[in-house]
Enzyme design. Structure first.
Site, short mmCIF file in Angstrom:
data_model
loop_
_atom_site.label_atom_id
_atom_site.label_comp_id
_atom_site.label_asym_id
_atom_site.label_seq_id
_atom_site.Cartn_x
_atom_site.Cartn_y
_atom_site.Cartn_z
CD GLU A 40 -21.37 -36.74 -40.79
OE1 GLU A 40 -21.73 -35.62 -41.47
OE2 GLU A 40 -21.63 -36.54 -39.73
CB CYS A 80 -21.97 -33.32 -48.23
SG CYS A 80 -21.41 -32.10 -47.08
#
Ligand code: NAD
Length: 456
Positions: free
Chosen positions: A210, A244
């Protein structure tokens, strides 16, 4: 360097005892985790305040509440997820039935970053438990208070042969990655993602990455500008841009640029007040290194709004930069802070072209009322996931697998996707012994002719 082989061996032998595969054991572990989070809520809120100055509202919604709801969702669905899935049988396989079994990998390693230091360590853990794995968590060293509470909570709740949290920095992470693990789930930067993948390759350990990147936001000429501005300001400046999937930059249509910028400025004022530097609920930058890196971008282009900083406390105002080009330093890497550069376009193809020249992003957001514009962008650009007419919100739906593509990551999680990520899908064909179709055997007369009738 420390050595974690005895921990891994202990976990592997616990895994092989079969206990973690038992459905009631998994459900019990999730319930225990839920209670532990609830019992440590105050400690977590305090730690998040100390590490990042997160407000109670942000800390609860993005670090605690989101996990409690993920646990509830998993508990409600786990019984149906773990059932072997019966699949169809083709004509050539008459007499057989096909099943896909979800099998836990074994000992999983979860390495997590500092920006949502509790959530990003525990959300994958929910998947690991649900799928029946053991887990070792390595939380971030940059948020020491939160990581300490996390380690305490894990230690009080689980035997270390089942789930264990190891505190430490790069060395600890490297030592853990040297072990022969059954699964690695990494959340963090692209450059460390490469290191993790290389380490995984040594033992051919399956891995989920990720990662991050520059997530674009496109504001088309037909967008509802007031709403777009508010949703962009929210997604960008929550956690002071250290998200993010935060909009990294905005591509705005030339014809509505002025109006959009005015709306954006008003939205920032509405959300953070007249003097954000004095807003006690505004998240700070995680470290001096990141503060200095971000501050260096403030002389790129022109400051449209914001731009003030406070080194004592590591705070940077929500800032919008105009007169920006792809050559500016702020456009080279993921910003990961409260600075929003604005680029403009005349034709949508220019924005698409600009995005194409850069690595596939983790997220993309498009603001437009037109179905054909929406379809055009979705068809032309590859990215992890995103929203039409919103930002960031997609990651909180348990029905939407969350992850990147290529340089922004591989694999996905949340909801059932977390269970699937931590499960090997074992395909099993159950054959009948009541009869035996002869064509596959080489000694059958006209066997090939008959096979050719089926295999075409
Ligand atoms: P990072 O990659 O520096 O650190 C992440 C973890 O890796 C930490 O636990 C750290 O101790 C460990 N680590 C650091 N260097 C290492 C090395 N050389 N070898 C082995 N382990 C190492 O990331 P960060 O600064 O903590 O987090 C920010 C990054 O994470 C951003 O790029 C952001 O986009 C990304 N991120 C992605 C997601 C997502 O869900 N896709 C979520 C949050 C953050």
């Amino acid at each position: 360097m420390e050595n974690y082989s005895s921990l891994v061996t202990k976990q592997r032998s616990f895994f092989r005892s079969g206990k973690t595969k038992d459905i009631s054991f998994r459900m019990g572990a999730l319930q225990k985790l839920r209670i532990a989070i609830q019992n440590h809520e105050d400690d977590l809120l305090k730690a998040l305040k100390m590490d990042l100055n997160k407000s109670e509202f942000e800390a609860y919604t993005t670090e605690i509440g989101i996990l409690l709801s993920e646990i509830s969702f998993t508990l409600s669905n786990l019984k149906s997820w773990i059932k072997p899935e019966k699949v169809k049988t083709p004509m050539t396989h008459i007499g057989t039935t096909g099943y896909v079994y979800s099998e836990p990998y074994g000992v999983s390693l979860i390495i997590s970053p500092w920006n949502y230091p509790f959530q990003l360590a525990i959300a994958p853990l929910i998947g690991a438990i649900a799928a029946g794995n053991c887990a070792i968590i390595k939380p971030s060293e940059l948020t020491p208070k939160t990581s300490e509470v996390l380690a305490k909570l894990i230690k009080e709740t689980f035997e270390e042969e089942y789930i264990s949290a190891i505190l430490g920095g790069v060395e600890t992470s490297t030592a853990l990655l040297n072990e022969n693990l059954d699964y690695i789930f990494f959340t963090g930067s692209v450059s460390v993602g490469q290191i993790v993948m290389e380490a995984a390759a040594k033992h051919l350990t399956p891995v989920t990455l990720e990662l991050g990147g520059k997530s674009p936001t496109i504001v088309h000429e037909d967008a509802k500008l007031k709403l777009a501005a508010k949703r962009i300001a929210w997604g960008k400046f929550i956690n002071a841009g250290q998200t993010c999937v935060a909009p990294d930059y905005v591509y705005v249509h030339q014809s509505i640029k002025t109006e959009f910028l005015q709306e954006l400025k008003m939205a920032i004022h509405e959300l953070y007040g007249d003097i954000p530097l004095q807003n006690e609920d505004y998240t700070r930058i995680v470290s001096e290194k990141h503060y200095n890196r971000l501050q260096s971008f403030l002389n790129n282009g022109s400051i449209y709004t914001g731009g003030k900083t406070k080194s004592e406390g590591l705070i940077i105002e929500p800032t919008v930069l105009t007169d920006i080009t792809w050559k500016d330093p702020v456009m080279q890497d993921e910003i990961f802070g409260p600075i929003l550069p604005i680029l403009e376009y005349k034709e949508l193809s220019e924005a698409i072209e600009g995005i194409h020249h850069h690595p596939k992003p983790l997220a993309l957001y498009l603001f437009s009322e037109s179905a054909s514009i929406q379809q055009k962008v979705l068809n032309s650009v590859s990215f992890g996931g995103g929203c039409i007419n919103d930002t960031v919100y997609h990651l909180s739906s348990p029905y939407l697998p969350f992850g990147g593509v290529g340089p922004s990551g591989s694999g996905a999680y949340h909801g059932k996707a977390s269970f699937d990520t931590f499960s090997h899908k074992k395909s099993i064909l159950k054959q009948t012994t009541l009869f035996d179709i002869p064509f596959r055997y080489p000694n059958v007369k006209d066997g090939l002719k008959k096979i050719k009738m089926f295999l075409k």
